[in-house]
Design a protein around this motif. Sequence first.
Motif, PDB file in Angstrom:
ATOM      1  N   TYR A  69      52.726  42.969  44.580  1.00 63.48           N
ATOM      2  CA  TYR A  69      51.381  43.509  44.302  1.00 63.48           C
ATOM      3  C   TYR A  69      50.173  43.081  43.581  1.00 63.48           C
ATOM      4  CZ  TYR A  69      53.593  44.088  39.719  1.00 63.48           C
ATOM      5  OH  TYR A  69      53.928  43.424  38.463  1.00 63.48           O
ATOM      6  N   TYR A  79      47.564  46.710  41.763  1.00 61.25           N
ATOM      7  CA  TYR A  79      46.731  47.109  43.700  1.00 61.25           C
ATOM      8  C   TYR A  79      47.953  47.504  44.155  1.00 61.25           C
ATOM      9  CZ  TYR A  79      42.867  48.165  40.990  1.00 61.25           C
ATOM     10  OH  TYR A  79      41.874  48.549  40.201  1.00 61.25           O
ATOM     11  N   TYR A  80      48.761  48.301  45.564  1.00 63.38           N
ATOM     12  CA  TYR A  80      49.235  48.563  45.820  1.00 63.38           C
ATOM     13  C   TYR A  80      48.996  49.017  47.338  1.00 63.38           C
ATOM     14  CZ  TYR A  80      52.971  48.544  41.871  1.00 63.38           C
ATOM     15  OH  TYR A  80      53.715  48.057  40.585  1.00 63.38           O
ATOM     16  N   ARG A  81      49.147  50.103  47.552  1.00 65.64           N
ATOM     17  CA  ARG A  81      49.089  50.585  49.105  1.00 65.64           C
ATOM     18  C   ARG A  81      47.389  51.195  49.267  1.00 65.64           C
ATOM     19  NH1 ARG A  81      54.588  50.866  52.863  1.00 65.64           N
ATOM     20  NH2 ARG A  81      55.492  49.497  52.499  1.00 65.64           N
ATOM     21  N   ALA A  86      47.438  51.604  40.176  1.00 64.05           N
ATOM     22  CA  ALA A  86      48.819  52.564  39.977  1.00 64.05           C
ATOM     23  C   ALA A  86      49.739  52.238  39.588  1.00 64.05           C
ATOM     24  CB  ALA A  86      49.557  52.665  41.730  1.00 64.05           C
ATOM     25  N   SER A  88      52.835  51.858  39.885  1.00 68.32           N
ATOM     26  CA  SER A  88      54.144  51.297  40.812  1.00 68.32           C
ATOM     27  C   SER A  88      53.548  52.318  42.179  1.00 68.32           C
ATOM     28  CB  SER A  88      55.806  52.550  40.157  1.00 68.32           C
ATOM     29  OG  SER A  88      54.772  53.911  40.846  1.00 68.32           O
ATOM     30  N   GLY A  89      53.924  51.004  42.695  1.00 72.51           N
ATOM     31  CA  GLY A  89      54.769  52.107  44.433  1.00 72.51           C
ATOM     32  C   GLY A  89      54.696  50.972  45.509  1.00 72.51           C
ATOM     33  N   SER A  90      54.654  50.710  46.686  1.00 76.95           N
ATOM     34  CA  SER A  90      55.345  50.003  47.281  1.00 76.95           C
ATOM     35  C   SER A  90      55.174  49.042  47.618  1.00 76.95           C
ATOM     36  CB  SER A  90      55.090  51.047  48.918  1.00 76.95           C
ATOM     37  OG  SER A  90      55.910  52.195  48.749  1.00 76.95           O
TER      38      SER A  90
END
Length: 202
Positions: A69, A79-81, A86, A88-90
């Motif tokens: 990230y 920042y993720y996707r 966010a 947390s995230g992918s």
Amino acid sequence: MSLTAKVDAGGTETVKAINTSDSFMLKNRSTGRYLVDNGSGRLALVSSVNSAVSQDHALWRFSGTSSGYMTNVGTGKRYYRGTSSATSGSNLTFQVNNNGYLLIYYNNRYYLRDNNGTANFGNTTSSTREWIIEKSGGKTASISNRQINIVDRQTAAVTPMTEQLRNQHIKIVINAYFNETDGKFNFTVLPWVEKNEETEFN
């Protein structure tokens, strides 16, 4: 009496790789706009770093060199996707292509791009998905324990400075010039002129 000083060249330099210890600015190859956090936890694009809320809002750190990230230095938001921060995230994928530009994407098709002044993820193959990696700073130069000399204004005689008198007003100026030919700094030290300080003697 001697002088020790260090001078930073300032500005930015373009690099071809990211790491997890430095902060970077991301400049779109196609439009020249910079990726920033707008101060409210959303990705935005500005024409220059000075147009950001602060320079730190244009600085980014990466959690990994190939995936992870992005964290904005100014806000601490991750920042993720998506274009909103966010907790947390992918993971995103980070890849520097053969031309030295950074690609930020997921699922091998959705790239972070400059979409007519808006930062978003899209399925694109154009240069709007390519980011120039810039790093603050640059070259530095320093001098250590350099003898300070006094130039007599009447005789032009140069003598080492060995003392500072009670009523002596002193100002020192260092002029640093970067020589692009040999990659060195050239220093010019001028005589001290003025120094105001309240001192009490008992």
